[in-house]
Design a protein around this motif. Sequence first.
Motif, PDB file in Angstrom:
ATOM      1  N   ALA A  23      -7.268  -1.091  -3.988  1.00 14.50           N
ATOM      2  CA  ALA A  23      -6.905  -0.476  -2.708  1.00 14.50           C
ATOM      3  C   ALA A  23      -6.973  -1.499  -1.578  1.00 14.50           C
ATOM      4  N   HIS A  24      -7.949  -2.380  -1.630  1.00 13.74           N
ATOM      5  CA  HIS A  24      -8.014  -3.450  -0.626  1.00 13.74           C
ATOM      6  C   HIS A  24      -6.759  -4.317  -0.687  1.00 13.74           C
ATOM      7  N   GLU A  25      -6.313  -4.653  -1.880  1.00 18.79           N
ATOM      8  CA  GLU A  25      -5.070  -5.422  -2.011  1.00 18.79           C
ATOM      9  C   GLU A  25      -3.897  -4.684  -1.368  1.00 18.79           C
ATOM     10  N   ILE A  26      -3.790  -3.381  -1.665  1.00 19.71           N
ATOM     11  CA  ILE A  26      -2.654  -2.603  -1.158  1.00 19.71           C
ATOM     12  C   ILE A  26      -2.672  -2.528   0.371  1.00 19.71           C
ATOM     13  N   VAL A  27      -3.844  -2.307   0.923  1.00 19.51           N
ATOM     14  CA  VAL A  27      -3.945  -2.067   2.364  1.00 19.51           C
ATOM     15  C   VAL A  27      -3.907  -3.363   3.163  1.00 19.51           C
ATOM     16  N   HIS A  28      -4.539  -4.426   2.656  1.00 15.87           N
ATOM     17  CA  HIS A  28      -4.771  -5.600   3.495  1.00 15.87           C
ATOM     18  C   HIS A  28      -4.069  -6.881   3.069  1.00 15.87           C
ATOM     19  N   LEU A  29      -3.563  -6.957   1.841  1.00 15.07           N
ATOM     20  CA  LEU A  29      -2.953  -8.206   1.379  1.00 15.07           C
ATOM     21  C   LEU A  29      -1.442  -8.032   1.259  1.00 15.07           C
ATOM     22  N   ASP A  30      -0.732  -8.437   2.278  1.00 16.52           N
ATOM     23  CA  ASP A  30       0.714  -8.214   2.333  1.00 16.52           C
ATOM     24  C   ASP A  30       1.480  -8.999   1.279  1.00 16.52           C
ATOM     25  N   ARG A  31       0.939 -10.118   0.822  1.00 14.24           N
ATOM     26  CA  ARG A  31       1.687 -10.958  -0.121  1.00 14.24           C
ATOM     27  C   ARG A  31       1.640 -10.439  -1.561  1.00 14.24           C
ATOM     28  N   ILE A  32       0.814  -9.448  -1.814  1.00 17.33           N
ATOM     29  CA  ILE A  32       0.734  -8.871  -3.158  1.00 17.33           C
ATOM     30  C   ILE A  32       1.498  -7.548  -3.158  1.00 17.33           C
ATOM     31  N   PRO A  33       2.530  -7.401  -3.980  1.00 15.41           N
ATOM     32  CA  PRO A  33       3.267  -6.129  -4.015  1.00 15.41           C
ATOM     33  C   PRO A  33       2.360  -4.979  -4.444  1.00 15.41           C
ATOM     34  N   ASP A  34       2.606  -3.815  -3.881  1.00 15.14           N
ATOM     35  CA  ASP A  34       1.784  -2.655  -4.222  1.00 15.14           C
ATOM     36  C   ASP A  34       1.787  -2.389  -5.718  1.00 15.14           C
ATOM     37  N   TYR A  35       2.959  -2.530  -6.360  1.00 13.32           N
ATOM     38  CA  TYR A  35       3.039  -2.201  -7.782  1.00 13.32           C
ATOM     39  C   TYR A  35       2.161  -3.124  -8.616  1.00 13.32           C
ATOM     40  N   ALA A  36       1.996  -4.395  -8.173  1.00 13.61           N
ATOM     41  CA  ALA A  36       1.163  -5.329  -8.919  1.00 13.61           C
ATOM     42  C   ALA A  36      -0.309  -4.934  -8.837  1.00 13.61           C
ATOM     43  N   ALA A  37      -0.753  -4.519  -7.655  1.00 18.21           N
ATOM     44  CA  ALA A  37      -2.134  -4.071  -7.497  1.00 18.21           C
ATOM     45  C   ALA A  37      -2.401  -2.812  -8.311  1.00 18.21           C
ATOM     46  N   VAL A  38      -1.452  -1.873  -8.297  1.00 18.65           N
ATOM     47  CA  VAL A  38      -1.606  -0.642  -9.072  1.00 18.65           C
ATOM     48  C   VAL A  38      -1.636  -0.959 -10.560  1.00 18.65           C
ATOM     49  N   ASP A  39      -0.763  -1.847 -11.004  1.00 20.02           N
ATOM     50  CA  ASP A  39      -0.613  -2.106 -12.437  1.00 20.02           C
ATOM     51  C   ASP A  39      -1.878  -2.680 -13.053  1.00 20.02           C
TER      52      ASP A  39
ATOM     53  N   LEU B  46       0.526   5.561   1.951  1.00 29.11           N
ATOM     54  CA  LEU B  46       0.090   5.544   3.352  1.00 29.11           C
ATOM     55  C   LEU B  46       0.792   4.443   4.134  1.00 29.11           C
ATOM     56  N   GLY B  47       1.191   3.391   3.446  1.00 23.37           N
ATOM     57  CA  GLY B  47       1.888   2.302   4.119  1.00 23.37           C
ATOM     58  C   GLY B  47       1.075   1.724   5.264  1.00 23.37           C
ATOM     59  N   GLY B  48       1.750   1.463   6.367  1.00 25.50           N
ATOM     60  CA  GLY B  48       1.093   0.884   7.528  1.00 25.50           C
ATOM     61  C   GLY B  48       0.070   1.790   8.180  1.00 25.50           C
ATOM     62  N   ASP B  49       0.128   3.110   7.901  1.00 28.42           N
ATOM     63  CA  ASP B  49      -0.844   4.023   8.489  1.00 28.42           C
ATOM     64  C   ASP B  49      -2.272   3.684   8.076  1.00 28.42           C
ATOM     65  N   ALA B  50      -2.441   3.063   6.900  1.00 27.47           N
ATOM     66  CA  ALA B  50      -3.782   2.741   6.422  1.00 27.47           C
ATOM     67  C   ALA B  50      -4.469   1.712   7.314  1.00 27.47           C
ATOM     68  N   ARG B  51      -3.681   0.987   8.108  1.00 30.53           N
ATOM     69  CA  ARG B  51      -4.268   0.029   9.048  1.00 30.53           C
ATOM     70  C   ARG B  51      -4.104   0.485  10.499  1.00 30.53           C
ATOM     71  N   ASN B  52      -3.566   1.670  10.677  1.00 30.32           N
ATOM     72  CA  ASN B  52      -3.280   2.192  12.010  1.00 30.32           C
ATOM     73  C   ASN B  52      -4.465   3.005  12.522  1.00 30.32           C
ATOM     74  N   ALA B  53      -4.962   2.641  13.692  1.00 24.90           N
ATOM     75  CA  ALA B  53      -6.137   3.315  14.238  1.00 24.90           C
ATOM     76  C   ALA B  53      -5.911   4.806  14.445  1.00 24.90           C
ATOM     77  N   GLU B  54      -4.667   5.215  14.721  1.00 23.68           N
ATOM     78  CA  GLU B  54      -4.404   6.623  15.009  1.00 23.68           C
ATOM     79  C   GLU B  54      -4.778   7.527  13.833  1.00 23.68           C
ATOM     80  N   MET B  55      -4.528   7.065  12.602  1.00 23.77           N
ATOM     81  CA  MET B  55      -4.862   7.896  11.448  1.00 23.77           C
ATOM     82  C   MET B  55      -6.365   8.162  11.377  1.00 23.77           C
ATOM     83  N   TYR B  56      -7.156   7.165  11.688  1.00 26.13           N
ATOM     84  CA  TYR B  56      -8.603   7.315  11.629  1.00 26.13           C
ATOM     85  C   TYR B  56      -9.093   8.173  12.793  1.00 26.13           C
ATOM     86  N   HIS B  57      -8.496   7.971  13.957  1.00 30.10           N
ATOM     87  CA  HIS B  57      -8.862   8.805  15.110  1.00 30.10           C
ATOM     88  C   HIS B  57      -8.616  10.283  14.814  1.00 30.10           C
TER      89      HIS B  57
END
Length: 524
Positions: A137-153, A181-192
């Motif tokens: 999940a850290h890879e998906i949310v914070h590491l843009d250079r790693i594709p989501d599918y690679a982290a999931v796999d 969640l895409g960019g929302d996972a780093r967006n403060a509004e979702m947490y607020h």
Amino acid sequence: MSARRPQPHAKGAPLPPARAAALAALDKVLRKGQEVQAALDAVLADAAARNEASARANASKASASNSTTHVANASSTTPDGSALRHAGISRQDAALATELVYGYLRSEIRISWLLRRFLTAPEKLPPEALLTLGVAAHEIVHLDRIPDYAAVDWAVTHIRQRFGPGLGKLANAVLRNVARLGGDARNAEMYHADLPDPRDFLSVHHAAPRWLVDLWCDAYGMDRATDLLASSAQAPAPAVRVNAARPGWQTLRDQLIADHGGTACGHAGVVFPVGGFPAEVAALERAGLLSRQGAASQEVLDALRPDTWEGPVWDACCGRGGKALALLERGVDVGLCSDPNAGRLRGLRADAERLGLAVPAIVRASATQPPCATDGTCPAGGPGGPARPVPPVQPVTPDTPVTNVGTASAGAFRTILIDAPCSGLGTLSRRPDIKLRRSPADLDALAALQGRILDAALSVLPTGGRLVYITCTLNPAENEAQVERLLSPTGAASAAPVIVEAQHTTPADTPAREFFFGVVLRKG
């Protein structure tokens, strides 16, 4: 359930080396309580040793069926095992493992909160499976250079092989939900939206324990606390201290700044953009031309005007000697370094020799009971006060004699530097595992220890001498309150008054993303 018990690895794709190293290191930190860098170093060293052993075994087999000339040519491509060291975990994999370990620890509270949105009972999962989900999940949310599918796999494959298809399906669903969640996972509004309490929001969004949020909000106000929390949740900027004792050090510093987009810090330092040290730093370090030292650590020392300190200086909590060596490089008269940890003192000696500096007297001693008199006693209450016995000074190594401070009078050291053991809350960007180990009770115990160290130092400091106190934390009880106590006529063990000559706190907007406190006190 049997499906959740660890299963033998099934045939299929092996766990990628960087992820395997990251999971192993995090297990040492989270389950065994090891310090993060030590855990990571141990895992990478083990991997290198296994790779080297495997390569040697393969080379041995090859020698049985190939000519001597062929073996000689093969070995010449791997001098001193340097290539073997990265045969199974490359430099790129080692760098990714480091990012995964430190990045996950910095963001763990936020990642755990995100996972709980899609897990009904995370506490029932095997710890290894939950950790695997967290790293992916850290890879998906914070590491843009790693594709989501690679982290999931890799995570789903690992969990399925270890714990069966049921948990594999669960992992797949959870991680795909995180990815959606895409960019929302780093967006403060979702947490607020889900965390209406401002301090709960700060805790989750900046991945800080709630007690730390409360401490900084109460001490510094909401705005400054927010800045401190945001900086502490990011990677620190790497920095070096150029050896000012070497001719041409200014030219080297200017060249490093120009070549790598760095900026000057402290007396002779360079802070680089976030992302790692330049390639030539390792060679320059081996040559004794520079040392790695955080920018905030260099800045606090420079802000306290060490060129004005009267010598000789006694560094009574020297550790490995980063500040003592920095002082020696700029010509400050450091006469003694002491610390209770023999391993750190051996490192200080080695670093002094690497830098071409005269090794100061080094003794193993606690700063709460400083060895400081010719007759084996120290005045406990200032000049004319009652004497107390001094414990024997232990040499740093059995075969290397060290100088005992007892060869000088108690008043020989005109400046005492206390780089105090502290909670380290100013270094969370570099040591994020502190968030897992510290508690409010620890802070109280450390403040009490600091008080004993300060009182002991004042008891042997001559009239007119300076006491320099530095911490790498942001906690009033360990910083400002210690100074206020010493300024109080009844607060300190020493009857002599003290005055503040200089004081420094790292500003919240520092690019170093680390925070130090320092003060210079003169004994009246």
